[in-house]
Scaffold this motif. Structure first.
Motif, PDB file in Angstrom:
ATOM      1  N   GLN A  58       1.018  -1.246  -0.099  1.00 46.05           N
ATOM      2  CA  GLN A  58       0.036  -0.115   0.034  1.00 46.05           C
ATOM      3  C   GLN A  58       0.782   1.335   0.018  1.00 46.05           C
ATOM      4  OE1 GLN A  58      -3.448   0.136  -0.278  1.00 46.05           O
ATOM      5  NE2 GLN A  58      -3.046  -1.929  -0.636  1.00 46.05           N
ATOM      6  N   ALA A  59       2.027   1.218   0.769  1.00 43.37           N
ATOM      7  CA  ALA A  59       2.792   2.486   0.965  1.00 43.37           C
ATOM      8  C   ALA A  59       3.364   2.603  -0.643  1.00 43.37           C
ATOM      9  CB  ALA A  59       3.814   2.261   1.878  1.00 43.37           C
ATOM     10  N   ILE A  94      -5.741  -7.792 -12.492  1.00 42.01           N
ATOM     11  CA  ILE A  94      -6.042  -8.982 -11.487  1.00 42.01           C
ATOM     12  C   ILE A  94      -4.639  -9.815 -11.552  1.00 42.01           C
ATOM     13  CG2 ILE A  94      -7.287 -10.942 -11.011  1.00 42.01           C
ATOM     14  CD1 ILE A  94      -9.846  -9.676 -11.848  1.00 42.01           C
ATOM     15  N   ALA A  95      -4.436 -10.398 -12.733  1.00 40.51           N
ATOM     16  CA  ALA A  95      -3.271 -11.115 -13.002  1.00 40.51           C
ATOM     17  C   ALA A  95      -1.933 -10.447 -12.388  1.00 40.51           C
ATOM     18  CB  ALA A  95      -3.143 -11.801 -14.452  1.00 40.51           C
ATOM     19  N   TYR A  96      -1.825  -9.353 -13.030  1.00 41.70           N
ATOM     20  CA  TYR A  96      -0.705  -8.363 -12.632  1.00 41.70           C
ATOM     21  C   TYR A  96      -0.470  -8.645 -11.062  1.00 41.70           C
ATOM     22  CZ  TYR A  96       2.489  -4.611 -12.563  1.00 41.70           C
ATOM     23  OH  TYR A  96       3.872  -3.935 -12.435  1.00 41.70           O
ATOM     24  N   ILE A  97      -1.642  -8.074 -10.309  1.00 40.12           N
ATOM     25  CA  ILE A  97      -1.275  -7.740  -8.899  1.00 40.12           C
ATOM     26  C   ILE A  97      -1.313  -9.224  -8.137  1.00 40.12           C
ATOM     27  CG2 ILE A  97      -2.544  -6.831  -6.870  1.00 40.12           C
ATOM     28  CD1 ILE A  97      -1.454  -4.703  -9.052  1.00 40.12           C
ATOM     29  N   ALA A 121      -7.554   3.083  -6.672  1.00 37.82           N
ATOM     30  CA  ALA A 121      -7.021   2.701  -5.243  1.00 37.82           C
ATOM     31  C   ALA A 121      -7.704   1.712  -4.649  1.00 37.82           C
ATOM     32  CB  ALA A 121      -6.720   3.912  -4.311  1.00 37.82           C
ATOM     33  N   TRP A 122      -9.079   1.802  -4.740  1.00 35.90           N
ATOM     34  CA  TRP A 122      -9.918   0.813  -3.865  1.00 35.90           C
ATOM     35  C   TRP A 122      -9.616  -0.745  -4.435  1.00 35.90           C
ATOM     36  CZ3 TRP A 122     -13.497  -1.971  -6.382  1.00 35.90           C
ATOM     37  CH2 TRP A 122     -13.955  -1.454  -7.845  1.00 35.90           C
ATOM     38  N   ARG A 123      -9.613  -0.702  -5.966  1.00 36.18           N
ATOM     39  CA  ARG A 123      -9.490  -1.948  -6.474  1.00 36.18           C
ATOM     40  C   ARG A 123      -8.126  -2.671  -6.024  1.00 36.18           C
ATOM     41  NH1 ARG A 123     -11.945  -5.347 -10.119  1.00 36.18           N
ATOM     42  NH2 ARG A 123     -10.493  -6.148 -11.812  1.00 36.18           N
ATOM     43  N   PHE A 125      -6.249  -2.122  -3.409  1.00 31.44           N
ATOM     44  CA  PHE A 125      -6.594  -2.425  -2.042  1.00 31.44           C
ATOM     45  C   PHE A 125      -6.948  -3.930  -1.977  1.00 31.44           C
ATOM     46  CE2 PHE A 125      -9.033  -2.886   1.721  1.00 31.44           C
ATOM     47  CZ  PHE A 125      -8.034  -2.474   2.850  1.00 31.44           C
ATOM     48  N   TYR A 126      -8.046  -4.140  -2.628  1.00 29.49           N
ATOM     49  CA  TYR A 126      -8.609  -5.378  -2.431  1.00 29.49           C
ATOM     50  C   TYR A 126      -7.984  -6.615  -3.321  1.00 29.49           C
ATOM     51  CZ  TYR A 126     -12.905  -3.160  -0.742  1.00 29.49           C
ATOM     52  OH  TYR A 126     -13.691  -2.357   0.260  1.00 29.49           O
ATOM     53  N   LEU A 127      -7.527  -6.312  -4.157  1.00 28.04           N
ATOM     54  CA  LEU A 127      -6.501  -7.063  -4.912  1.00 28.04           C
ATOM     55  C   LEU A 127      -5.277  -7.484  -4.104  1.00 28.04           C
ATOM     56  CD1 LEU A 127      -6.813  -6.191  -8.455  1.00 28.04           C
ATOM     57  CD2 LEU A 127      -7.711  -8.065  -7.615  1.00 28.04           C
ATOM     58  N   SER A 128      -4.657  -6.167  -3.457  1.00 29.05           N
ATOM     59  CA  SER A 128      -3.633  -6.524  -2.547  1.00 29.05           C
ATOM     60  C   SER A 128      -3.879  -7.430  -1.479  1.00 29.05           C
ATOM     61  CB  SER A 128      -3.125  -5.055  -2.323  1.00 29.05           C
ATOM     62  OG  SER A 128      -1.736  -5.193  -1.389  1.00 29.05           O
ATOM     63  N   VAL A 129      -4.988  -7.234  -0.901  1.00 31.54           N
ATOM     64  CA  VAL A 129      -5.465  -8.129   0.411  1.00 31.54           C
ATOM     65  C   VAL A 129      -5.326  -9.484  -0.073  1.00 31.54           C
ATOM     66  CG1 VAL A 129      -7.480  -8.827   1.607  1.00 31.54           C
ATOM     67  CG2 VAL A 129      -6.745  -6.511   1.705  1.00 31.54           C
ATOM     68  N   LEU A 130      -5.867  -9.678  -1.151  1.00 26.37           N
ATOM     69  CA  LEU A 130      -6.010 -11.153  -1.686  1.00 26.37           C
ATOM     70  C   LEU A 130      -4.266 -11.469  -1.991  1.00 26.37           C
ATOM     71  CD1 LEU A 130      -7.401 -13.766  -2.503  1.00 26.37           C
ATOM     72  CD2 LEU A 130      -7.887 -12.686  -4.628  1.00 26.37           C
ATOM     73  N   ALA A 131      -3.932 -10.818  -2.642  1.00 24.36           N
ATOM     74  CA  ALA A 131      -2.278 -11.150  -3.153  1.00 24.36           C
ATOM     75  C   ALA A 131      -1.454 -11.579  -2.197  1.00 24.36           C
ATOM     76  CB  ALA A 131      -1.932 -10.170  -4.088  1.00 24.36           C
ATOM     77  N   THR A 132      -1.469 -10.666  -0.949  1.00 22.99           N
ATOM     78  CA  THR A 132      -0.553 -10.781   0.007  1.00 22.99           C
ATOM     79  C   THR A 132      -1.113 -12.178   0.952  1.00 22.99           C
ATOM     80  OG1 THR A 132      -1.750  -8.986   1.397  1.00 22.99           O
ATOM     81  CG2 THR A 132       0.326  -8.464   0.184  1.00 22.99           C
ATOM     82  N   PHE A 133      -2.178 -12.060   0.905  1.00 26.08           N
ATOM     83  CA  PHE A 133      -2.698 -13.187   1.821  1.00 26.08           C
ATOM     84  C   PHE A 133      -2.269 -14.702   0.861  1.00 26.08           C
ATOM     85  CE2 PHE A 133      -5.694 -16.922   2.760  1.00 26.08           C
ATOM     86  CZ  PHE A 133      -5.617 -16.653   4.111  1.00 26.08           C
TER      87      PHE A 133
END
Length: 183
Positions: A58-59, A94-97, A121-123, A125-133
């Protein structure tokens, strides 16, 4: 007397958090090995690794988003190439993130590119939550199970020796990366 195992037990999970703010694979693998062998609480390592990687993403994304105007105003030799790359990110977000986390050594620049794109940014955020998990689950599992297997093969060797060896490998990689970046 200095006891490496007590230092790891006291500060290891926090070190995993700070290590995963950046690239993070080695920090998480080391923490997972320590968790798999009873030095750290597995849930703490997992949650702090996920949080560190998520906040780091996010940063980087938001830093790039706010520096976008300055960075893209600079003259580039091929502005159409930059535009094409950003368009590909936007069209395949989606594939990129989801795969960016697994591109070792490319994560930060990839996050900057995502921040430069028009990806919302909101998209992100959600993709990052999933990717990092997904990334945290994968790397943690490899370190946790792999560490147990390796330590079973070398059960007479103290755990601290493996952790010190891991730290030495990280230092060597950083040194070599800095050395090659200069040349």
């Amino acid at each position: 007397m200095f006891n490496i195992e007590s230092v790891i037990q006291q500060y290891g999970a926090v070190a995993v958090f700070f290590g995963t703010l950046l690239e993070g694979e080695v920090a998480l693998l080391t923490g997972a090995v320590a968790a798999g062998n009873g030095l750290l609480v597995p849930a703490h390592v997992f949650l702090l690794a996920w949080a560190g990687s998520f906040f780091g993403d996010q940063a980087s994304f938001h830093f790039a988003r706010h520096a976008k105007g300055f960075a893209l105003r600079r003259k580039t030799e091929r502005p159409e190439t930059v535009g094409n790359a950003l368009e590909k990110i936007e069209n395949n977000d989606i594939a990129y993130i989801l795969t960016l986390r697994f591109m070792v050594g490319c994560r930060t620049i990839g996050l900057f590119a995502a921040g430069f794109s028009s990806l919302r940014a909101w998209r992100f955020f959600y993709l990052s939550v999933l990717a990092t998990f997904i990334w945290t689950c994968t790397i943690f599992t490899v370190g946790y199970i792999g560490g147990k297997v390796v330590l079973q093969l070398f059960k007479d060797t103290p755990v601290a020796l493996f952790i010190v060896a891991g730290i030495a490998v990280v230092a060597l990689v950083w040194f070599l990366r800095a050395r090659f970046a200069k040349s």
